[in-house]
Design an enzyme around this catalytic site. Structure first.
Site, PDB file in Angstrom:
ATOM      1  N   HIS A   1       4.214  -0.824  -8.622  1.00  0.00           N
ATOM      2  CA  HIS A   1       4.335   0.585  -9.043  1.00  0.00           C
ATOM      3  C   HIS A   1       5.547   1.265  -8.401  1.00  0.00           C
ATOM      4  CE1 HIS A   1       0.274   1.022 -10.983  1.00  0.00           C
ATOM      5  NE2 HIS A   1       0.022  -0.031 -10.217  1.00  0.00           N
TER       6      HIS A   1
ATOM      7  N   ASN B   1      -5.059   3.904 -13.790  1.00  0.00           N
ATOM      8  CA  ASN B   1      -4.076   3.362 -14.738  1.00  0.00           C
ATOM      9  C   ASN B   1      -4.328   3.928 -16.128  1.00  0.00           C
ATOM     10  OD1 ASN B   1      -2.671   1.708 -12.986  1.00  0.00           O
ATOM     11  ND2 ASN B   1      -3.757  -0.162 -13.542  1.00  0.00           N
TER      12      ASN B   1
ATOM     13  N   TYR C   1      -4.076  -0.165   0.228  1.00  0.00           N
ATOM     14  CA  TYR C   1      -3.120   0.946   0.060  1.00  0.00           C
ATOM     15  C   TYR C   1      -2.808   1.611   1.393  1.00  0.00           C
ATOM     16  CZ  TYR C   1      -3.823   0.643  -4.977  1.00  0.00           C
ATOM     17  OH  TYR C   1      -3.869   0.203  -6.264  1.00  0.00           O
TER      18      TYR C   1
HETATM   19  C1  HEM Z   1      -7.226  -5.460  -5.463  1.00  0.00           C
HETATM   20  C2  HEM Z   1      -6.511  -4.887  -6.410  1.00  0.00           C
HETATM   21  C3  HEM Z   1      -5.299  -4.064  -6.086  1.00  0.00           C
HETATM   22  C4  HEM Z   1      -4.509  -4.044  -4.985  1.00  0.00           C
HETATM   23  C5  HEM Z   1      -4.639  -4.904  -3.734  1.00  0.00           C
HETATM   24  C6  HEM Z   1      -3.482  -3.052  -5.198  1.00  0.00           C
HETATM   25  C7  HEM Z   1      -2.462  -2.755  -4.316  1.00  0.00           C
HETATM   26  C8  HEM Z   1      -1.524  -1.779  -4.480  1.00  0.00           C
HETATM   27  C9  HEM Z   1      -0.481  -1.473  -3.542  1.00  0.00           C
HETATM   28  C10 HEM Z   1      -0.252  -2.216  -2.241  1.00  0.00           C
HETATM   29  C11 HEM Z   1       0.212  -0.423  -4.026  1.00  0.00           C
HETATM   30  C12 HEM Z   1       1.399   0.267  -3.398  1.00  0.00           C
HETATM   31  C13 HEM Z   1       0.919   1.529  -2.727  1.00  0.00           C
HETATM   32  C14 HEM Z   1       1.995   2.271  -1.984  1.00  0.00           C
HETATM   33  O1  HEM Z   1       2.953   1.658  -1.517  1.00  0.00           O
HETATM   34  O2  HEM Z   1       1.842   3.502  -1.863  1.00  0.00           O
HETATM   35  C15 HEM Z   1      -0.390  -0.057  -5.278  1.00  0.00           C
HETATM   36  C16 HEM Z   1       0.007   0.996  -6.057  1.00  0.00           C
HETATM   37  C17 HEM Z   1      -0.720   1.438  -7.130  1.00  0.00           C
HETATM   38  N1  HEM Z   1      -1.837   0.850  -7.700  1.00  0.00           N
HETATM   39 FE1  HEM Z   1      -2.724  -0.796  -7.090  1.00  0.00          FE
HETATM   40  N2  HEM Z   1      -3.672  -2.467  -6.424  1.00  0.00           N
HETATM   41  C18 HEM Z   1      -4.788  -3.052  -6.992  1.00  0.00           C
HETATM   42  C19 HEM Z   1      -5.355  -2.749  -8.197  1.00  0.00           C
HETATM   43  C20 HEM Z   1      -5.096  -1.596  -8.884  1.00  0.00           C
HETATM   44  C21 HEM Z   1      -5.908  -1.061  -9.934  1.00  0.00           C
HETATM   45  C22 HEM Z   1      -7.208  -1.686 -10.457  1.00  0.00           C
HETATM   46  C23 HEM Z   1      -5.327   0.093 -10.321  1.00  0.00           C
HETATM   47  C24 HEM Z   1      -5.806   1.064 -11.346  1.00  0.00           C
HETATM   48  C25 HEM Z   1      -7.054   1.461 -11.389  1.00  0.00           C
HETATM   49  C26 HEM Z   1      -4.151   0.306  -9.509  1.00  0.00           C
HETATM   50  C27 HEM Z   1      -3.319   1.391  -9.583  1.00  0.00           C
HETATM   51  C28 HEM Z   1      -2.251   1.621  -8.747  1.00  0.00           C
HETATM   52  C29 HEM Z   1      -1.370   2.765  -8.874  1.00  0.00           C
HETATM   53  C30 HEM Z   1      -1.473   3.877  -9.902  1.00  0.00           C
HETATM   54  C31 HEM Z   1      -0.415   2.650  -7.846  1.00  0.00           C
HETATM   55  C32 HEM Z   1       0.754   3.594  -7.594  1.00  0.00           C
HETATM   56  C33 HEM Z   1       0.313   4.755  -6.735  1.00  0.00           C
HETATM   57  C34 HEM Z   1       1.450   5.732  -6.598  1.00  0.00           C
HETATM   58  O3  HEM Z   1       1.890   6.253  -7.634  1.00  0.00           O
HETATM   59  O4  HEM Z   1       1.915   5.958  -5.477  1.00  0.00           O
HETATM   60  N3  HEM Z   1      -4.035  -0.741  -8.652  1.00  0.00           N
HETATM   61  N4  HEM Z   1      -1.440  -0.915  -5.551  1.00  0.00           N
END
Ligand code: HEM
Length: 505
Positions: free
Chosen positions: A73, A145, A353
């Site tokens: 992202h 999402n 996160y």
């Molecule tokens: C075990 C599953 C998942 C892991 C380990 C994971 C991990 C991560 C990580 C490490 C980030 C970066 C966060 C940052 O640097 O601030 C991220 C961002 C993000 N993830 Fe996931 N994610 C997973 C599943 C999902 C799912 C299921 C969704 C939706 C429901 C999702 C939506 C997002 C979004 C929207 C961001 C961006 C947040 C922002 O705009 O700062 N992720 N994710």
């Protein structure tokens, strides 16, 4: 006491708001700069000298402008707004954000997932829809999402999945062969892959997509009663996607089409709005489904949706880096009345996160203006790099009679009855294909054809075994779907059918 220079800068800054005086250029220590065009040299032809502190500081600060980009992202756009509840749901949750009459400031960050910062927004991807609510209970982040389901159901697979989606580590090229090499082993991804290769994978703008919490969360009311909920944002602008032909056209003109659309509409006062809906299940109803309602690869069909509020985005960011880039959205940021469910994917996210943000922003990232809560933070956490606080208390421990910090009963976590042993097993009711077929059949004829062409084109580059395995998943979901993709990918339909017949429902 103001120094002479500081006074000059302050006066000039104050004056320049109303008159034509400009604030003088300073270094980071506030000192005036004499020459910002020419480095200090030893004579006319001599080398640049180290004592030119303006030159040195300017290069040092430039050298350090980047922080690690988000591991996923990375490409995003943020905006401020407000959330207003529209229904009394105090029977479900004690969270103040839903109290009738509340007005909660929010910050939303939309994003794509796989591709890096500055990548074209036309690239096929799920889209992030993450909302930080600055509530009177502390910050609540709903990190969702545009798709209502996810590819995998267990956090232990997330790093593998992201590696398989990201460019080839040897060539740095996007490589569908690697992606399908992974996904041939992940039949539970079939529904979400269907979303991805449909036109939902290329939205026309952030305003024109829905958002979904994806997981089940828990609502806890003042009596400690628990309900499972799924959250859905519904766009009042309607859903608009790009067809494959439109993608080529738009990308040729503006590779930031989603950001352009959002920023301009807010600038023009055409504020985008989303209604927030919930679906609610009693804990005793979880077992009644033919799938596992806590599996993030599933939607909850036929569970009624209830509208509970509306969000309006009404202000663009003042500074992209300080707000959009530094915002730290985390599923761990929950407030009393909202808790994570036992969903295995969500449980991993609750850790991941906050952990990555301590790396990306540092231990004090939560006290940056975009991340700090509107309520006071009062605990013994301390020190760390870049601490911007002004802590005066001598009591950095708890309990203490000198400075008691009471724990509040209403904020205790809810209790979950448990039995059995520790284990490492798949969930019982996998049901990997049914909802993928239902999604396919919900599309119009033209949308089905786009999906078939997109998927067929992508999977045709996969290894022979991966190609057949993945198309057999699609055939199992819906024979017309599998047949169409087999044709585009030039696969032998009889072999696909035989493989699909081996799959469990
Ligand atoms: C075990 C599953 C998942 C892991 C380990 C994971 C991990 C991560 C990580 C490490 C980030 C970066 C966060 C940052 O640097 O601030 C991220 C961002 C993000 N993830 Fe996931 N994610 C997973 C599943 C999902 C799912 C299921 C969704 C939706 C429901 C999702 C939506 C997002 C979004 C929207 C961001 C961006 C947040 C922002 O705009 O700062 N992720 N994710």
């Amino acid at each position: 006491m103001f120094s002479k220079n500081r006074l000059a800068v302050s006066l000039a800054t104050a004056l320049c708001a109303s008159q034509i005086f400009a604030a003088p250029l300073t270094r980071d220590n506030g000192a005036l700069v004499g020459d910002n065009q020419n480095s200090q040299t030893a004579g006319a032809n001599g080398p640049v000298i180290l004592q030119d502190v303006q030159l040195i500081q300017k290069l040092q600060r430039f050298d350090r402008e980047r922080i690690p980009e988000r591991v996923v992202h990375a490409r995003g756009t943020g905006a401020h707004g407000v959330f207003t509840p529209s229904a009394d749901i105090s029977d479900l949750t004690m969270a103040k954000v839903f109290k009738p009459g509340a007005q909660t400031p929010v910050f939303v960050r939309f994003s794509s997932v796989v591709h890096g910062n500055h990548s074209p927004e036309t690239l096929r991807d799920p889209r992030g829809f993450a909302t930080k609510f600055y509530t009177q209970d502390g910050n609540w982040d709903l990190v969702g999402n545009n798709f209502p389901t996810f590819f995998i159901r267990d956090a232990i697979k997330f790093p593998d999945m992201v590696h398989a989606f990201k460019p080839n580590p040897k060539t740095n090229l996007d490589d569908n062969g690697r992606t399908f090499d992974f996904f041939q082993h992940i039949p539970e991804a079939t529904r979400t892959l269907t979303e991805l290769f449909s036109d939902n994978g290329t939205p026309a703008g952030y305003r024109f997509m829905d958002g979904n919490g994806v997981h089940a969360y828990k609502f806890v009311n003042a009596k400690g009663e628990v309900h499972y909920v799924k959250f859905h944002w519904k766009s009042l602008q309607g859903i608009k996607n790009l067809t494959p032909d439109q993608v080529k056209d738009v990308q040729g003109k503006d590779y930031s089409h989603m950001t352009t659309d959002l920023v301009n509409s807010i600038k023009q006062g055409d504020y985008p709005k989303w209604d927030l809906y919930i679906q609610v299940l009693n804990p005793e109803d979880l077992a009644k489904f033919d799938f596992d309602p806590l599996d993030a690869t599933k939607i909850w069909p036929n569970v009624p949706e209830k509208k509970i509020g509306q969000m309006v985005l009404n202000k663009n960011v003042d500074n992209f880096f300080q707000e959009t880039e530094q915002v730290a959205m985390a599923p761990a940021n929950v407030v009393p009345g909202i808790e994570p469910s036992e969903d295995k994917l969500l449980q991993g996210r609750v850790f991941s996160y906050a952990d990555t943000q301590m790396y990306r922003l540092g231990a004090n990232g939560m006290s940056l203006p975009i991340n700090r809560p509107v309520v006071a933070v009062n605990n013994g956490n301390q020190d760390g790099a870049m601490n911007m606080g002004h802590t005066t208390s001598e009591v950095n421990y708890e309990p203490s009679a000198r400075n008691p910090r009471p724990q509040m009963d209403q904020a205790r976590y809810s209790q979950l009855p448990l039995n059995g042993t520790t284990q490492q097993t798949k969930i019982v009711k996998e049901q990997n294909f049914k909802q993928a077929g239902e999604l396919y059949r919900s599309f119009t004829k033209a949308e089905r054809q786009d999906l078939i062409n997109n998927f067929g084109g992508a999977v045709s580059g996969a290894d022979e075994q991966a190609k057949y395995k993945v198309i057999s998943f699609l055939y199992k979901a819906d024979p017309e779907y599998g047949t169409g993709v087999a044709k585009v990918a030039k696969a032998d339909l009889n072999r696909v059918k035989n493989m699909a017949a081996q799959l469990q429902d």
